[in-house]
Structures are given as C-alpha cells and as structure tokens.
Design a protein around this motif. Structure first.
Motif, PDB file in Angstrom:
ATOM      1  N   TYR A  22     -18.311  -2.172   2.858  1.00  0.00           N
ATOM      2  CA  TYR A  22     -18.031  -3.064   1.732  1.00  0.00           C
ATOM      3  C   TYR A  22     -18.689  -4.400   2.014  1.00  0.00           C
ATOM      4  N   ASN A  23     -19.604  -4.777   1.157  1.00  0.00           N
ATOM      5  CA  ASN A  23     -20.253  -6.072   1.229  1.00  0.00           C
ATOM      6  C   ASN A  23     -20.327  -6.601  -0.202  1.00  0.00           C
ATOM      7  N   PRO A  24     -19.501  -7.593  -0.559  1.00  0.00           N
ATOM      8  CA  PRO A  24     -19.479  -8.071  -1.941  1.00  0.00           C
ATOM      9  C   PRO A  24     -20.818  -8.642  -2.415  1.00  0.00           C
ATOM     10  N   ASN A  25     -21.704  -8.993  -1.485  1.00  0.00           N
ATOM     11  CA  ASN A  25     -23.001  -9.558  -1.853  1.00  0.00           C
ATOM     12  C   ASN A  25     -24.109  -8.522  -1.968  1.00  0.00           C
ATOM     13  N   HIS A  26     -23.856  -7.310  -1.492  1.00  0.00           N
ATOM     14  CA  HIS A  26     -24.869  -6.251  -1.537  1.00  0.00           C
ATOM     15  C   HIS A  26     -24.178  -4.934  -1.816  1.00  0.00           C
ATOM     16  N   LYS A  27     -24.108  -4.562  -3.064  1.00  0.00           N
ATOM     17  CA  LYS A  27     -23.388  -3.357  -3.464  1.00  0.00           C
ATOM     18  C   LYS A  27     -24.325  -2.157  -3.498  1.00  0.00           C
ATOM     19  N   ASP A  28     -23.858  -1.029  -2.908  1.00  0.00           N
ATOM     20  CA  ASP A  28     -24.656   0.192  -2.970  1.00  0.00           C
ATOM     21  C   ASP A  28     -23.923   1.339  -3.665  1.00  0.00           C
ATOM     22  N   GLY A  29     -22.696   1.090  -4.169  1.00  0.00           N
ATOM     23  CA  GLY A  29     -21.999   2.084  -4.972  1.00  0.00           C
ATOM     24  C   GLY A  29     -21.289   3.175  -4.203  1.00  0.00           C
ATOM     25  N   ASN A  30     -21.095   2.999  -2.885  1.00  0.00           N
ATOM     26  CA  ASN A  30     -20.370   4.022  -2.140  1.00  0.00           C
ATOM     27  C   ASN A  30     -18.878   3.997  -2.508  1.00  0.00           C
ATOM     28  N   HIS A  31     -18.168   5.060  -2.198  1.00  0.00           N
ATOM     29  CA  HIS A  31     -16.767   5.173  -2.593  1.00  0.00           C
ATOM     30  C   HIS A  31     -15.867   4.172  -1.867  1.00  0.00           C
ATOM     31  N   TYR A  32     -16.148   3.897  -0.596  1.00  0.00           N
ATOM     32  CA  TYR A  32     -15.333   2.904   0.119  1.00  0.00           C
ATOM     33  C   TYR A  32     -15.459   1.544  -0.565  1.00  0.00           C
ATOM     34  N   GLU A  33     -16.652   1.200  -0.955  1.00  0.00           N
ATOM     35  CA  GLU A  33     -16.888  -0.052  -1.677  1.00  0.00           C
ATOM     36  C   GLU A  33     -16.096  -0.072  -2.994  1.00  0.00           C
ATOM     37  N   GLN A  34     -16.105   1.051  -3.710  1.00  0.00           N
ATOM     38  CA  GLN A  34     -15.355   1.139  -4.964  1.00  0.00           C
ATOM     39  C   GLN A  34     -13.857   0.984  -4.713  1.00  0.00           C
ATOM     40  N   ALA A  35     -13.355   1.606  -3.641  1.00  0.00           N
ATOM     41  CA  ALA A  35     -11.941   1.479  -3.301  1.00  0.00           C
ATOM     42  C   ALA A  35     -11.580   0.022  -3.018  1.00  0.00           C
ATOM     43  N   CYS A  36     -12.431  -0.664  -2.278  1.00  0.00           N
ATOM     44  CA  CYS A  36     -12.194  -2.078  -1.976  1.00  0.00           C
ATOM     45  C   CYS A  36     -12.176  -2.916  -3.252  1.00  0.00           C
ATOM     46  N   GLU A  37     -13.117  -2.671  -4.149  1.00  0.00           N
ATOM     47  CA  GLU A  37     -13.162  -3.419  -5.412  1.00  0.00           C
ATOM     48  C   GLU A  37     -11.866  -3.233  -6.199  1.00  0.00           C
ATOM     49  N   ILE A  38     -11.342  -2.018  -6.220  1.00  0.00           N
ATOM     50  CA  ILE A  38     -10.101  -1.738  -6.957  1.00  0.00           C
ATOM     51  C   ILE A  38      -8.917  -2.452  -6.323  1.00  0.00           C
ATOM     52  N   THR A  39      -8.783  -2.368  -5.001  1.00  0.00           N
ATOM     53  CA  THR A  39      -7.608  -2.948  -4.351  1.00  0.00           C
ATOM     54  C   THR A  39      -7.667  -4.468  -4.259  1.00  0.00           C
ATOM     55  N   LEU A  40      -8.851  -5.050  -4.393  1.00  0.00           N
ATOM     56  CA  LEU A  40      -8.964  -6.507  -4.359  1.00  0.00           C
ATOM     57  C   LEU A  40      -8.686  -7.155  -5.717  1.00  0.00           C
ATOM     58  N   LYS A  41      -8.601  -6.343  -6.776  1.00  0.00           N
ATOM     59  CA  LYS A  41      -8.255  -6.886  -8.089  1.00  0.00           C
ATOM     60  C   LYS A  41      -6.777  -7.252  -8.123  1.00  0.00           C
TER      61      LYS A  41
END
Length: 99
Positions: free
Chosen positions: A32-51
């Motif tokens: 998870y890198n908020p400045n460089h998104k590559d669309g992986n599922h872990y990144e998506q999970a982080c985006e959801i839980t940080l809302k």
C-alpha cells in the motif's frame, strides 16, 4: 445458545478480511502506497478501511467473488472468534471481538 469460542484471527495490518477461500487464487498481493497505486487487492483493502466507515465490500474475483474487509478497533493482535449455533449445532453466525 451462547456464543462458543472457536479460535483466534491474527492481524498484522490492523484489518481483517472475510472471504470464501476459493477466491483467494485471484488475490493480487502487493504493498500500500497512497502516492503510487497499482490496484492490488491489499491496496484496495487499505483504501476501504482508511475511509470513515472503516469497512466495506471488496471484489476479489469476478462479479460474485466479494469479501468484506474491516479495520480492527485496536490495530494488530490476536482477536477471539465466536460461533453462534442453532438447535441442530449448525453455525448461524460468527463474531470477531476486537475489544
């Protein structure tokens, strides 16, 4: 019936995912890198839980391969999981206690 302790879920990212294991073969791991998104599922999970809501659905595989991801109350750790059973002993609900 009373809730029955059935085990613990280990958390190392401050979040937990509930998903049918058959969809995990489609899981795209990554960082998870908020400045460089590559669309992986872990990144998506982080985006959801940080809302603000801290939880929501995540699509793992195809139109029906959804799961639910949630942030935990107290971050990383071992959290107890309880099952509620019906009169025939079948599991009708699971509860993860974050507190």
């Amino acid at each position: 019936m009373d809730d029955e302790p059935i085990g613990y879920v280990a958390v190392d990212s401050g979040q937990v995912l509930l998903v049918d294991p058959c969809y995990l073969s489609a899981w795209r791991n990554g960082d998870y890198n908020p400045n460089h998104k590559d669309g992986n599922h872990y990144e998506q999970a982080c985006e959801i839980t940080l809302k603000e809501a801290g939880a929501g659905e995540i699509l793992i595989s195809g139109a029906v391969g959804t799961g639910v991801v949630s942030g935990t109350y107290d971050g990383d750790g071992q959290y107890p999981v309880y099952a509620e059973r019906d009169k025939d002993g079948r599991i009708k609900s699971l509860t993860i206690k974050f507190v």
